[in-house]
Design an enzyme around this catalytic site. Sequence first.
Site, PDB file in Angstrom:
ATOM      1  N   HIS A   1      59.062  31.568   6.230  1.00  0.00           N
ATOM      2  CA  HIS A   1      58.934  31.522   4.760  1.00  0.00           C
ATOM      3  C   HIS A   1      60.290  31.795   4.104  1.00  0.00           C
ATOM      4  O   HIS A   1      60.654  31.153   3.117  1.00  0.00           O
ATOM      5  CB  HIS A   1      57.939  32.584   4.281  1.00  0.00           C
TER       6      HIS A   1
ATOM      7  N   GLN B   1      40.719  25.515   3.317  1.00  0.00           N
ATOM      8  CA  GLN B   1      41.342  24.903   4.495  1.00  0.00           C
ATOM      9  C   GLN B   1      41.051  25.679   5.772  1.00  0.00           C
ATOM     10  O   GLN B   1      41.512  25.300   6.845  1.00  0.00           O
ATOM     11  CB  GLN B   1      42.849  24.722   4.286  1.00  0.00           C
TER      12      GLN B   1
ATOM     13  N   LYS C   1      57.132  23.344  11.311  1.00  0.00           N
ATOM     14  CA  LYS C   1      56.135  24.027  12.153  1.00  0.00           C
ATOM     15  C   LYS C   1      54.757  23.372  12.018  1.00  0.00           C
ATOM     16  O   LYS C   1      54.020  23.232  12.972  1.00  0.00           O
ATOM     17  CB  LYS C   1      56.095  25.504  11.736  1.00  0.00           C
ATOM     18  N   ASP C   2      54.401  22.993  10.759  1.00  0.00           N
ATOM     19  CA  ASP C   2      53.123  22.322  10.512  1.00  0.00           C
ATOM     20  C   ASP C   2      53.385  20.825  10.353  1.00  0.00           C
ATOM     21  O   ASP C   2      53.276  20.260   9.260  1.00  0.00           O
ATOM     22  CB  ASP C   2      52.453  22.919   9.269  1.00  0.00           C
TER      23      ASP C   2
ATOM     24  N   GLN D   1      50.713  18.522   8.881  1.00  0.00           N
ATOM     25  CA  GLN D   1      50.569  18.785   7.447  1.00  0.00           C
ATOM     26  C   GLN D   1      51.640  18.018   6.670  1.00  0.00           C
ATOM     27  O   GLN D   1      51.359  17.389   5.637  1.00  0.00           O
ATOM     28  CB  GLN D   1      50.701  20.283   7.197  1.00  0.00           C
TER      29      GLN D   1
ATOM     30  N   ARG E   1      50.095  34.510  11.896  1.00  0.00           N
ATOM     31  CA  ARG E   1      49.041  34.920  12.828  1.00  0.00           C
ATOM     32  C   ARG E   1      49.581  35.659  14.055  1.00  0.00           C
ATOM     33  O   ARG E   1      48.796  36.249  14.811  1.00  0.00           O
ATOM     34  CB  ARG E   1      48.218  33.715  13.288  1.00  0.00           C
TER      35      ARG E   1
HETATM   36  P1  AMP Z   1      51.795  29.352   5.635  1.00  0.00           P
HETATM   37  O1  AMP Z   1      52.018  30.561   4.775  1.00  0.00           O
HETATM   38  O2  AMP Z   1      51.535  29.667   7.065  1.00  0.00           O
HETATM   39  O3  AMP Z   1      50.790  28.391   5.024  1.00  0.00           O
HETATM   40  O4  AMP Z   1      53.167  28.573   5.643  1.00  0.00           O
HETATM   41  C1  AMP Z   1      53.841  28.252   4.458  1.00  0.00           C
HETATM   42  C2  AMP Z   1      54.944  27.282   4.774  1.00  0.00           C
HETATM   43  O5  AMP Z   1      55.832  27.888   5.712  1.00  0.00           O
HETATM   44  C3  AMP Z   1      54.433  25.979   5.425  1.00  0.00           C
HETATM   45  O6  AMP Z   1      55.151  24.874   4.891  1.00  0.00           O
HETATM   46  C4  AMP Z   1      54.750  26.195   6.875  1.00  0.00           C
HETATM   47  O7  AMP Z   1      54.971  24.990   7.577  1.00  0.00           O
HETATM   48  C5  AMP Z   1      56.028  27.006   6.784  1.00  0.00           C
HETATM   49  N1  AMP Z   1      56.252  27.746   8.038  1.00  0.00           N
HETATM   50  C6  AMP Z   1      55.356  28.502   8.721  1.00  0.00           C
HETATM   51  N2  AMP Z   1      55.899  28.982   9.856  1.00  0.00           N
HETATM   52  C7  AMP Z   1      57.164  28.512   9.886  1.00  0.00           C
HETATM   53  C8  AMP Z   1      58.261  28.654  10.810  1.00  0.00           C
HETATM   54  N3  AMP Z   1      58.151  29.375  11.930  1.00  0.00           N
HETATM   55  N4  AMP Z   1      59.422  28.028  10.525  1.00  0.00           N
HETATM   56  C9  AMP Z   1      59.550  27.276   9.394  1.00  0.00           C
HETATM   57  N5  AMP Z   1      58.566  27.114   8.490  1.00  0.00           N
HETATM   58  C10 AMP Z   1      57.399  27.721   8.727  1.00  0.00           C
END
Ligand code: AMP
Length: 293
Positions: free
Chosen positions: A37, A61, A150-151, A154, A188
């Site tokens: 983040h 989701q 990472k996603d 998505q 997670r």
């Molecule tokens: P989340 O809070 O898990 O929904 O993630 C928010 C954003 O952070 C999404 O665009 C994810 O793809 C990105 N994100 C999550 N983990 C990582 C990571 N390890 N490296 C880069 N971006 C990430």
Amino acid sequence: MKTVRTIAEIREHVGQARAAGRTIGLVPTMGAFHGGHHALMRAARERCDEVVVWLFVNPTQFDEQSDLAAYPRDEGKDAAEARELGVDVLFAPSVDEVYPPGFATTVHVAGISDVLEGAQRGVSHFTGVCTVVTKMLNMVMPDLAFFGQKDAQQVAVLRRMVRDLDIPVELVVIPTVREPDGLALSSRNVHLSREDRGRAVALSRALRTAETVLAGGESDAEEIAQRARQALGDVEPEYLALVDPDSFQPINNVNGRVLVAVAARVGDTRLIDNTIITTAATPDGAPTTQEDT
Ligand code: AMP
């Protein structure tokens, strides 16, 4: 940094910023911030005048209620980190603000939403993502929105959605941030026991194996997948697949860009990871590989 909770407040804020000629960058998150983040926020800070972070644990989701209930939340810590990184506004709406009584509309991207993550988590997963991202983009109307590689699926689904619905935003994709041993950062990961934290490195190890096998000249996708699955050891994958990075259709013979995606449960924690590899023929015909993420 200001925290706002309503659509009226965020509209007022970004309206004034835009009227002053400032570019707006939006970083969508579900909170429980980590280095991934932070990387998105830094990139937004560098490229935009006004940085808005969206913090919303989107219930639609989640395919498992237990996952939603256990999802880590710490808005105080998140707000302090966002402030430290120079974020201008933390937009943290309530569930009722986003989904008022009578809410009845969804956004679904056909095809690409149905494979891999969509097949495992159910069609409602990406419908939930697309619906909330559409709403968020309509609320904030950013010039740029920042997402993590990472996603990967998505990103591919949202790119399709933005193109198909003519949404005037540029999606910026940031490489995956990892622990020193290779584990991709994820909110997670806090659920992993000490032993499972050790086993979780299997996912990135499998991806590195796929890269090595490809670099060695193998182009048969099933052979590469087999070798990568072996590298998972005792971690059982939900899927480990080689697909086209844009369409997410399976690839049989690798020639050009390929996305290797893996999902597995380690203990009770579901983890995903991926890498994009570009193969290019060298003059003597031997393939070289270049990792994108
Ligand atoms: P989340 O809070 O898990 O929904 O993630 C928010 C954003 O952070 C999404 O665009 C994810 O793809 C990105 N994100 C999550 N983990 C990582 C990571 N390890 N490296 C880069 N971006 C990430």
